[in-house]
Design an enzyme around this catalytic site. Sequence first.
Site, PDB file in Angstrom:
ATOM      1  N   ASP A  96     -21.495   7.273 -11.594  1.00  0.00           N
ATOM      2  CA  ASP A  96     -21.662   8.679 -11.970  1.00  0.00           C
ATOM      3  C   ASP A  96     -21.663   9.603 -10.752  1.00  0.00           C
ATOM      4  OD1 ASP A  96     -21.908  10.203 -14.247  1.00  0.00           O
ATOM      5  OD2 ASP A  96     -24.072  10.031 -14.423  1.00  0.00           O
ATOM      6  N   TRP A 154     -27.494  16.759  -9.613  1.00  0.00           N
ATOM      7  CA  TRP A 154     -26.713  15.522  -9.721  1.00  0.00           C
ATOM      8  C   TRP A 154     -26.985  14.540  -8.597  1.00  0.00           C
ATOM      9  CZ3 TRP A 154     -24.391  15.887  -5.109  1.00  0.00           C
ATOM     10  CH2 TRP A 154     -24.083  17.160  -4.624  1.00  0.00           C
ATOM     11  N   LYS A 178     -32.517  18.314 -19.104  1.00  0.00           N
ATOM     12  CA  LYS A 178     -31.112  18.690 -18.958  1.00  0.00           C
ATOM     13  C   LYS A 178     -30.592  18.215 -17.609  1.00  0.00           C
ATOM     14  CE  LYS A 178     -28.511  21.866 -17.371  1.00  0.00           C
ATOM     15  NZ  LYS A 178     -27.362  21.025 -17.059  1.00  0.00           N
ATOM     16  N   THR A 235     -29.758  29.353  -8.190  1.00  0.00           N
ATOM     17  CA  THR A 235     -30.043  29.045  -9.602  1.00  0.00           C
ATOM     18  C   THR A 235     -31.543  29.174  -9.852  1.00  0.00           C
ATOM     19  OG1 THR A 235     -28.321  27.357  -9.371  1.00  0.00           O
ATOM     20  CG2 THR A 235     -29.499  27.425 -11.463  1.00  0.00           C
ATOM     21  N   GLU A 253     -37.923  23.089  -7.136  1.00  0.00           N
ATOM     22  CA  GLU A 253     -37.599  22.261  -5.958  1.00  0.00           C
ATOM     23  C   GLU A 253     -36.187  22.638  -5.559  1.00  0.00           C
ATOM     24  OE1 GLU A 253     -39.655  20.305  -4.506  1.00  0.00           O
ATOM     25  OE2 GLU A 253     -41.189  19.861  -5.994  1.00  0.00           O
ATOM     26  N   GLY A 255     -33.309  24.218  -2.248  1.00  0.00           N
ATOM     27  CA  GLY A 255     -32.496  23.706  -1.145  1.00  0.00           C
ATOM     28  C   GLY A 255     -33.234  23.623   0.178  1.00  0.00           C
ATOM     29  N   CYS A 287     -31.524  17.296  -0.398  1.00  0.00           N
ATOM     30  CA  CYS A 287     -32.161  18.585  -0.111  1.00  0.00           C
ATOM     31  C   CYS A 287     -32.912  18.547   1.205  1.00  0.00           C
ATOM     32  CB  CYS A 287     -33.112  18.942  -1.255  1.00  0.00           C
ATOM     33  SG  CYS A 287     -34.300  17.651  -1.621  1.00  0.00           S
ATOM     34  N   GLU A 386     -27.152  26.004   3.439  1.00  0.00           N
ATOM     35  CA  GLU A 386     -27.109  24.591   3.066  1.00  0.00           C
ATOM     36  C   GLU A 386     -25.661  24.176   2.799  1.00  0.00           C
ATOM     37  OE1 GLU A 386     -28.719  23.540  -0.824  1.00  0.00           O
ATOM     38  OE2 GLU A 386     -29.836  21.913   0.135  1.00  0.00           O
TER      39      GLU A 386
HETATM   40  P1  NAD Z   1     -27.507  23.679  -9.301  1.00  0.00           P
HETATM   41  O1  NAD Z   1     -28.526  24.707  -9.030  1.00  0.00           O
HETATM   42  O2  NAD Z   1     -26.091  24.106  -9.391  1.00  0.00           O
HETATM   43  O3  NAD Z   1     -27.818  22.917 -10.662  1.00  0.00           O
HETATM   44  C1  NAD Z   1     -29.055  22.282 -10.908  1.00  0.00           C
HETATM   45  C2  NAD Z   1     -29.271  22.198 -12.402  1.00  0.00           C
HETATM   46  O4  NAD Z   1     -29.413  23.517 -12.927  1.00  0.00           O
HETATM   47  C3  NAD Z   1     -28.100  21.569 -13.163  1.00  0.00           C
HETATM   48  O5  NAD Z   1     -28.598  20.778 -14.225  1.00  0.00           O
HETATM   49  C4  NAD Z   1     -27.361  22.787 -13.674  1.00  0.00           C
HETATM   50  O6  NAD Z   1     -26.576  22.517 -14.826  1.00  0.00           O
HETATM   51  C5  NAD Z   1     -28.525  23.706 -14.006  1.00  0.00           C
HETATM   52  N1  NAD Z   1     -28.159  25.130 -14.098  1.00  0.00           N
HETATM   53  C6  NAD Z   1     -27.112  25.752 -13.524  1.00  0.00           C
HETATM   54  N2  NAD Z   1     -27.114  27.073 -13.881  1.00  0.00           N
HETATM   55  C7  NAD Z   1     -28.192  27.273 -14.677  1.00  0.00           C
HETATM   56  C8  NAD Z   1     -28.741  28.400 -15.349  1.00  0.00           C
HETATM   57  N3  NAD Z   1     -28.158  29.587 -15.290  1.00  0.00           N
HETATM   58  N4  NAD Z   1     -29.881  28.241 -16.055  1.00  0.00           N
HETATM   59  C9  NAD Z   1     -30.488  27.044 -16.119  1.00  0.00           C
HETATM   60  N5  NAD Z   1     -29.993  25.923 -15.537  1.00  0.00           N
HETATM   61  C10 NAD Z   1     -28.862  26.042 -14.803  1.00  0.00           C
HETATM   62  O7  NAD Z   1     -27.691  22.553  -8.183  1.00  0.00           O
HETATM   63  P2  NAD Z   1     -26.806  21.237  -7.968  1.00  0.00           P
HETATM   64  O8  NAD Z   1     -25.520  21.641  -7.324  1.00  0.00           O
HETATM   65  O9  NAD Z   1     -26.767  20.443  -9.224  1.00  0.00           O
HETATM   66  O10 NAD Z   1     -27.724  20.431  -6.947  1.00  0.00           O
HETATM   67  C11 NAD Z   1     -27.709  20.656  -5.585  1.00  0.00           C
HETATM   68  C12 NAD Z   1     -28.864  21.536  -5.163  1.00  0.00           C
HETATM   69  O11 NAD Z   1     -30.096  20.947  -5.564  1.00  0.00           O
HETATM   70  C13 NAD Z   1     -28.957  21.677  -3.666  1.00  0.00           C
HETATM   71  O12 NAD Z   1     -29.193  23.016  -3.329  1.00  0.00           O
HETATM   72  C14 NAD Z   1     -30.149  20.827  -3.288  1.00  0.00           C
HETATM   73  O13 NAD Z   1     -30.794  21.214  -2.105  1.00  0.00           O
HETATM   74  C15 NAD Z   1     -31.021  20.982  -4.488  1.00  0.00           C
HETATM   75  N6  NAD Z   1     -31.973  19.877  -4.574  1.00  0.00           N
HETATM   76  C16 NAD Z   1     -33.288  20.116  -4.284  1.00  0.00           C
HETATM   77  C17 NAD Z   1     -34.210  19.065  -4.306  1.00  0.00           C
HETATM   78  C18 NAD Z   1     -35.668  19.300  -3.985  1.00  0.00           C
HETATM   79  O14 NAD Z   1     -36.491  18.482  -4.379  1.00  0.00           O
HETATM   80  N7  NAD Z   1     -36.028  20.371  -3.295  1.00  0.00           N
HETATM   81  C19 NAD Z   1     -33.792  17.784  -4.646  1.00  0.00           C
HETATM   82  C20 NAD Z   1     -32.457  17.586  -4.932  1.00  0.00           C
HETATM   83  C21 NAD Z   1     -31.550  18.635  -4.897  1.00  0.00           C
END
Ligand code: NAD
Length: 495
Positions: A96, A154, A178, A235, A253, A255, A287, A386
């Site tokens: 995945d 993801w 989700k 987001t 949580e 970036g 992150c 980031e």
């Molecule tokens: P993203 O913000 O694009 O998406 C995260 C989740 O939010 C997904 O499930 C997405 O579908 C959902 N989402 C998107 N738009 C939304 C909306 N308008 N309303 C509600 N939900 C919405 O992030 P990504 O690209 O999936 O993941 C990468 C990011 O996650 C990086 O910035 C990384 O630093 C961060 N991250 C943080 C941690 C932490 O613990 N601090 C851990 C892992 C990843």
Amino acid sequence: MTRISLPDGRLFIGGEWQQGSGAEIASVYPADGSVNMVLRGASRSDGELAIRRAQAAQADPAWRGMKAHERARILHRIADGIESAAERIAHIQTRDTGKTLRETSALVASATGTFRYTAAALETLDDALTVPRGDYLTMSVYEPIGLVGAITPWNSPIASDAQKVAPALAAGNAVLLKPASWSPLVALELARIVEAAGLPKGLFSVLPGAGREIGNLLVEHPAIGKISFTGGTETGRMLARQAAEKLMPVSLELGGKSPSIVFADADIEQTIAGVLYGVFSSSGQSCIAGTRLFVQRSIYDEFVARLVSATKALKTGDPFDPETQVAPLVHADHRDAVAAMVEQARAEGAELLCGGAAPEALAQGAYYLPTILAGLPNTATICREEVFGPVLCVLPFEDEADVIAQSNDNAYGLACGIWTRDFPRAWRVARAITTGTVWINTYKQFSIATPFGGEKDAGLGREKGREGIRAYMAQKSVYVDLTGRPLPWARLADN
Ligand code: NAD
């Protein structure tokens, strides 16, 4: 590669397995671009159905009133289920997300540990008798919030899912999870395990789907009492604004752009190993990745030369090969976004010390070579934003005060690495950096018992630890009269 069967593509909607009625989602194996599966995601009406079922299940006194030790037993069974399906889940997650099997196996083990720890911690959470100021008993008790929306990214699905689902269920809530559209399969596998563990029907749903549709629904729906979000800062910020309208608690949580600080007296071998792991494991899609490397000027040239040669020796390749250290990025689109950021940095004057391209021999996959850039100031775009890929910026510093100022001069505050043999100095610097986590002479080590979260643009709130369960509870104060007499104000005795 061992062949394993993938989930069948149905969604888990309030305890029922059914086809989604939303837009199609493709899970792609990023090492060769082949499609693992195309499934129908959740539509708004699927989400609303899951919410209605969750409301009914959560209101059931059998769940709300369930004793902590009984709830803990369910969590233990989920942990057992994850453990016995560990190999299968790790394979699914590698397909995945493209992460190495070594890493996904570790994430599965971490998810097992999260459920076990949470089960144990749950039985230690006491309500409190507080100090009264009259003839009454005062109590502070904790209750479930009700319905919790968990939104995950993801990059580490099973671990980030567990980090939310375990404490939210422990607290007596219903959970609507989700997952991100690029990695829908692992959460569906978790649903199978949760169902088999005997969680009462309706309390758990897995709703892969577009963030704008399903994510939004969870945030805006009046029945949802808390959102626990892991993902990008923009987001998270948007979601927090929406949550403010409902006055709903959120935990975020987000970036990071974490500094790794190398003082001249550091153990060089230990530091190079830690820096490499801290930034290039998970192909930098982490992150907490230590993406800004500050090296004290007196050792800068020698240290950076050794780091570059160790980076060039990292093995990039097949995620299922146990020798692989750097696997593909999650998706070709993401690889292209990373490459564009590196090109922009070069256009702004960055010197490319290694990497900076997709490896030619692996052109069919979403690979990008571990990359080191130098020559830009801490204020350059690539040092501020980031990248979420295998890209490290190296910068020299003069002394303690200089490196503290440069480290803190960034919007994020998630993690920090400090490399020195001088413990008092490490302690001073650790306390001076605005960040959620500091590692001293190590990096990216985690304990479920230790709270985790970010400062500034890196987030709001903490996960993990015993208090991690409380974060999914509402606090209530109860006063109980001990006198059996009417309150004097009404003067009933005078009449
Ligand atoms: P993203 O913000 O694009 O998406 C995260 C989740 O939010 C997904 O499930 C997405 O579908 C959902 N989402 C998107 N738009 C939304 C909306 N308008 N309303 C509600 N939900 C919405 O992030 P990504 O690209 O999936 O993941 C990468 C990011 O996650 C990086 O910035 C990384 O630093 C961060 N991250 C943080 C941690 C932490 O613990 N601090 C851990 C892992 C990843």
